[in-house]
Design a protein around this motif. Sequence first.
Motif, short mmCIF file in Angstrom:
data_model
loop_
_atom_site.label_atom_id
_atom_site.label_comp_id
_atom_site.label_asym_id
_atom_site.label_seq_id
_atom_site.Cartn_x
_atom_site.Cartn_y
_atom_site.Cartn_z
N HIS A 94 0.83 -1.21 0.00
CA HIS A 94 0.00 0.00 0.00
C HIS A 94 0.87 1.26 0.00
CE1 HIS A 94 -3.67 2.33 0.93
NE2 HIS A 94 -2.82 3.11 1.60
N MET A 95 1.94 1.23 0.77
CA MET A 95 2.83 2.40 0.87
C MET A 95 3.65 2.62 -0.39
SD MET A 95 4.30 1.82 4.71
CE MET A 95 3.24 1.84 6.16
N TYR A 96 4.12 1.51 -0.96
CA TYR A 96 4.99 1.58 -2.14
C TYR A 96 4.44 0.63 -3.22
CZ TYR A 96 7.91 3.47 1.56
OH TYR A 96 8.37 4.20 2.63
N PRO A 97 3.29 1.01 -3.82
CA PRO A 97 2.61 0.11 -4.76
C PRO A 97 3.37 -0.13 -6.06
CG PRO A 97 1.58 2.27 -4.76
CD PRO A 97 2.58 2.28 -3.66
N LEU A 98 3.55 -1.37 -6.37
CA LEU A 98 4.26 -1.76 -7.59
C LEU A 98 3.57 -1.21 -8.83
CD1 LEU A 98 6.44 -3.54 -8.99
CD2 LEU A 98 4.79 -5.43 -8.90
N PHE A 99 2.23 -1.14 -8.79
CA PHE A 99 1.46 -0.77 -9.98
C PHE A 99 1.24 0.74 -10.11
CE2 PHE A 99 -0.37 -4.87 -8.32
CZ PHE A 99 0.38 -5.69 -9.16
N PHE A 100 1.72 1.54 -9.14
CA PHE A 100 1.47 2.98 -9.16
C PHE A 100 2.72 3.77 -8.81
CE2 PHE A 100 -2.60 0.94 -8.48
CZ PHE A 100 -3.42 1.58 -9.41
N GLN A 101 3.82 3.45 -9.49
CA GLN A 101 5.08 4.17 -9.36
C GLN A 101 5.60 4.23 -7.92
OE1 GLN A 101 2.30 6.17 -10.96
NE2 GLN A 101 2.77 4.74 -12.61
N PHE A 102 5.22 3.26 -7.11
CA PHE A 102 5.70 3.15 -5.73
C PHE A 102 5.32 4.37 -4.88
CE2 PHE A 102 8.51 0.60 -8.41
CZ PHE A 102 8.38 -0.64 -7.79
N LYS A 103 4.24 5.07 -5.27
CA LYS A 103 3.77 6.23 -4.52
C LYS A 103 2.41 5.91 -3.91
CE LYS A 103 6.19 9.48 -7.56
NZ LYS A 103 6.04 10.62 -8.51
N GLY A 104 2.43 5.52 -2.64
CA GLY A 104 1.21 5.09 -1.99
C GLY A 104 0.89 5.84 -0.72
N GLY A 105 0.03 5.24 0.10
CA GLY A 105 -0.46 5.88 1.31
C GLY A 105 0.23 5.39 2.57
N LYS A 106 -0.48 5.54 3.68
CA LYS A 106 0.11 5.24 4.99
C LYS A 106 -0.34 3.89 5.55
CE LYS A 106 0.96 10.02 6.23
NZ LYS A 106 0.57 10.60 4.93
N ALA A 107 -1.29 3.23 4.88
CA ALA A 107 -1.68 1.85 5.18
C ALA A 107 -2.37 1.66 6.52
CB ALA A 107 -0.45 0.93 5.09
N VAL A 108 -3.02 2.70 7.03
CA VAL A 108 -3.71 2.55 8.32
C VAL A 108 -4.86 1.55 8.22
CG1 VAL A 108 -5.09 3.76 10.05
CG2 VAL A 108 -3.06 4.85 9.10
N ALA A 109 -5.73 1.73 7.22
CA ALA A 109 -6.87 0.82 7.06
C ALA A 109 -6.38 -0.61 6.78
CB ALA A 109 -7.78 1.30 5.95
N THR A 110 -5.32 -0.74 5.99
CA THR A 110 -4.77 -2.06 5.68
C THR A 110 -4.21 -2.73 6.94
OG1 THR A 110 -4.22 -1.34 3.44
CG2 THR A 110 -3.11 -3.31 4.24
N ALA A 111 -3.54 -1.94 7.78
CA ALA A 111 -3.01 -2.48 9.03
C ALA A 111 -4.12 -2.87 9.98
CB ALA A 111 -2.10 -1.45 9.69
N LEU A 112 -5.18 -2.06 10.05
CA LEU A 112 -6.32 -2.42 10.88
C LEU A 112 -6.97 -3.70 10.36
CD1 LEU A 112 -8.00 1.08 11.46
CD2 LEU A 112 -6.94 -0.37 13.20
N GLY A 113 -7.07 -3.81 9.04
CA GLY A 113 -7.62 -5.02 8.46
C GLY A 113 -6.80 -6.25 8.78
N ALA A 114 -5.48 -6.06 8.87
CA ALA A 114 -4.59 -7.18 9.17
C ALA A 114 -4.78 -7.72 10.58
CB ALA A 114 -3.14 -6.76 8.97
N THR A 115 -5.34 -6.89 11.47
CA THR A 115 -5.58 -7.35 12.85
C THR A 115 -6.90 -8.10 13.00
OG1 THR A 115 -6.72 -5.33 13.58
CG2 THR A 115 -4.29 -5.36 13.71
N LEU A 116 -7.79 -8.01 12.03
CA LEU A 116 -9.11 -8.64 12.16
C LEU A 116 -9.04 -10.15 12.39
CD1 LEU A 116 -11.22 -6.71 9.47
CD2 LEU A 116 -11.31 -6.49 11.96
N PRO A 117 -8.15 -10.88 11.68
CA PRO A 117 -8.09 -12.32 11.93
C PRO A 117 -7.65 -12.68 13.35
CG PRO A 117 -7.07 -11.79 9.83
CD PRO A 117 -7.29 -10.49 10.54
N LEU A 118 -7.10 -11.72 14.09
CA LEU A 118 -6.66 -12.00 15.46
C LEU A 118 -7.80 -11.94 16.45
CD1 LEU A 118 -3.27 -10.05 15.57
CD2 LEU A 118 -3.74 -12.38 14.81
N GLY A 119 -8.97 -11.48 16.02
CA GLY A 119 -10.12 -11.48 16.92
C GLY A 119 -10.94 -10.21 16.85
N ALA A 120 -12.26 -10.37 17.02
CA ALA A 120 -13.17 -9.23 16.98
C ALA A 120 -12.94 -8.29 18.16
CB ALA A 120 -14.61 -9.72 16.97
N ASP A 121 -12.51 -8.85 19.30
CA ASP A 121 -12.28 -8.01 20.48
C ASP A 121 -11.14 -7.02 20.24
OD1 ASP A 121 -10.48 -10.10 20.35
OD2 ASP A 121 -10.71 -10.72 22.44
#
Length: 199
Positions: A94-121
């Motif tokens: 997300h931060m350095y996207p291969l498909f968009f000249q390596f110019k991306g965002g800060k990945a907050v939503a992606t990081a939050l999404g990555a914690t979902l499999p660890l539990g709803a709590d």
Amino acid sequence: MTALTILMFAIAYLLGSISSAILVCKLFNLGDPRLQGSGNPGATNVFRLGGKTPALFVLIFDVLKGTVPVWFSYYLGLQPVYLAFVAIFACLGHMYPLFFQFKGGKAVATALGATLPLGADLAAMLLSTWILISYLTNYSSLASITTFILAPIFTWIVKPDYAIPVAILSTLIIVRHRKNIVRLIFKQETKIRDKKQIK
């Protein structure tokens, strides 16, 4: 480290490299979010540029970019430390996207999404923190920084085996916000409901 683990790293990075903010902005004729507003291709900036609907599309997809590879890796039995790197590779995409000249965002939503499999709590604690801080301050960046400072502590409370991996991920997110931290200190940061541009 197995070939399957390396494959999941690659899949996570490639999935993370799909910039939903840029694609959604093209779909809604909003221009390139990297050249407008805060310059960050994420849901908050898209909200400033186009309102709730395009921002919601971006948010959902960015969350899934973190959730899907980590969930599959968790299901496949990867060790906690490797799960952390699956999450990190998704965020790096997300931060350095291969498909968009390596110019991306800060990945907050992606990081939050990555914690979902660890539990709803855990997810509820992180999301509640972000919502509370953003509501009280109107700063998305401050909400994100605060959330990921607390993320390892929350994880240690509910899933102690994953506290160190989450700490690694949190450090990456906070470092990515270093410019925001400087702007917050000097009271120059753009608020969520502020359409002024930052150069």
